[in-house]
Design an enzyme around this catalytic site. Structure first.
Site, mmCIF file in Angstrom:
data_model
loop_
_atom_site.group_PDB
_atom_site.id
_atom_site.type_symbol
_atom_site.label_atom_id
_atom_site.label_comp_id
_atom_site.label_asym_id
_atom_site.label_seq_id
_atom_site.Cartn_x
_atom_site.Cartn_y
_atom_site.Cartn_z
ATOM 1 N N THR A 166 40.288 7.094 39.001
ATOM 2 C CA THR A 166 39.155 8.017 39.024
ATOM 3 C C THR A 166 39.522 9.416 39.512
ATOM 4 O O THR A 166 38.692 10.319 39.465
ATOM 5 C CB THR A 166 38.028 7.454 39.911
ATOM 6 O OG1 THR A 166 38.579 7.132 41.201
ATOM 7 C CG2 THR A 166 37.440 6.192 39.285
ATOM 8 N N ASP A 167 40.750 9.596 39.973
ATOM 9 C CA ASP A 167 41.198 10.920 40.412
ATOM 10 C C ASP A 167 42.571 11.237 39.816
ATOM 11 O O ASP A 167 43.489 11.655 40.520
ATOM 12 C CB ASP A 167 41.242 10.996 41.941
ATOM 13 C CG ASP A 167 41.428 12.431 42.445
ATOM 14 O OD1 ASP A 167 41.089 13.373 41.704
ATOM 15 O OD2 ASP A 167 41.925 12.599 43.573
ATOM 16 N N LEU A 168 42.686 11.040 38.518
ATOM 17 C CA LEU A 168 43.975 11.290 37.849
ATOM 18 C C LEU A 168 44.162 12.790 37.672
ATOM 19 O O LEU A 168 43.476 13.429 36.875
ATOM 20 C CB LEU A 168 44.013 10.580 36.493
ATOM 21 C CG LEU A 168 45.373 10.576 35.798
ATOM 22 C CD1 LEU A 168 46.415 9.821 36.618
ATOM 23 C CD2 LEU A 168 45.262 9.951 34.400
ATOM 24 N N ASN A 172 48.800 13.796 41.588
ATOM 25 C CA ASN A 172 49.004 12.351 41.721
ATOM 26 C C ASN A 172 49.982 11.777 40.704
ATOM 27 O O ASN A 172 50.064 10.563 40.539
ATOM 28 C CB ASN A 172 47.659 11.634 41.604
ATOM 29 C CG ASN A 172 46.750 11.935 42.770
ATOM 30 O OD1 ASN A 172 47.220 12.256 43.853
ATOM 31 N ND2 ASN A 172 45.449 11.857 42.556
ATOM 32 N N ARG A 210 39.979 14.425 32.862
ATOM 33 C CA ARG A 210 40.202 14.898 34.235
ATOM 34 C C ARG A 210 41.630 15.427 34.391
ATOM 35 O O ARG A 210 41.850 16.450 35.048
ATOM 36 C CB ARG A 210 39.936 13.763 35.227
ATOM 37 C CG ARG A 210 39.974 14.208 36.681
ATOM 38 C CD ARG A 210 39.597 13.049 37.602
ATOM 39 N NE ARG A 210 39.547 13.447 38.996
ATOM 40 C CZ ARG A 210 38.498 13.984 39.603
ATOM 41 N NH1 ARG A 210 37.385 14.190 38.914
ATOM 42 N NH2 ARG A 210 38.546 14.326 40.874
#
Length: 242
Positions: A166-168, A172, A210
């Protein structure tokens, strides 16, 4: 995965990577300092400590909240059940991804400590040696299209393991000295239920959207060396994996 339960605390750990005699102390940065086993640190929401464990270099992270709410309640989370704590969920998710052949840090140990109605949590994971995130790399140089294809392939493997990151973003995604691609930071990520194909592809597209926004944001914010053709190469690698 082994479990060690004491008063108001549960530790989950891989006993092939850390011994039971060490794991209870492994979440205390002062312990590593006293052992002269601290390799360095990095600043984010808090301090991530890099330490040398019995088997491999590791990253020790205390869970902290972000955003406005995090300024009020920094590191406490509402407790429901032990297996629903962030540290346990991330530990198990990393185990799932390692088994699926995705390049992610190996989980070593995780801890949750109950504080009345809330809990605090920590996790110890493999430190990827000689790795740097894409932001740092692209501030210094460009990447060839083959490397972008490798990034796309690794994201696809992540999705084939049915994991929604959910935070690609490009903070990261790491490259090591051998040009291997690694994906990190799985706090609040999850395995998607097996739904019909149309629903399955919605979250995949959300992850990719994202990631693209992240490239465009850092292009403006940090002047990274990136072009639209690089994104096309990444998508090519993503689509080639079967």
């Amino acid at each position: 995965m082994k479990t060690l339960t004491t008063h108001k605390q549960v530790i989950w750990f891989d006993d092939s990577l850390i011994s039971e005699s060490l794991v209870e102390q492994a979440f205390d940065p002062d312990f590593w300092h006293k052992q002269n086993k601290v390799l360095g640190s990095a600043q984010g929401r808090g301090t991530t400590w890099f330490v040398q464990t019995e088997q491999l270099p590791a990253a020790l992270r205390h869970y902290r909240r972000g955003g406005l709410f995090g300024k009020l309640i920094k590191d406490h989370y509402w407790f429901s059940q032990w297996h629903n704590t962030r540290s346990c969920e991330e530990f198990q998710l990393l185990q799932h991804l390692v088994k699926a052949g995705v390049n992610v840090p190996r989980p070593i140990a995780a801890r949750s400590v109950k504080r009345t109605f809330c809990y605090q949590a920590d996790i110890l994971t493999q430190k990827i040696e000689g790795a740097q995130d894409l932001v740092g790399i692209l501030q210094q140089r460009s990447l060839d299209l083959d490397t972008y294809q490798l990034i796309g392939e690794q994201v696809r493997k992540l999705h084939q393991a049915n994991v929604n990151h959910t935070d690609l973003n490009i903070h990261n995604i790491l490259l090591d000295k051998d040009n291997n691609v690694w994906i990190i930071d799985f706090d609040k990520c999850h395995i998607e239920p097996y739904l019909r194909e149309t629903n399955f592809s919605v979250w995949q597209k959300s992850n990719l959207d994202r990631l693209l926004r992240s490239f465009k944001k850092e292009l403006v914010k940090r002047q990274i060396d990136w072009e639209e053709k690089d994104w096309k190469a990444l998508l090519s690698g993503y689509q080639q994996i079967t």
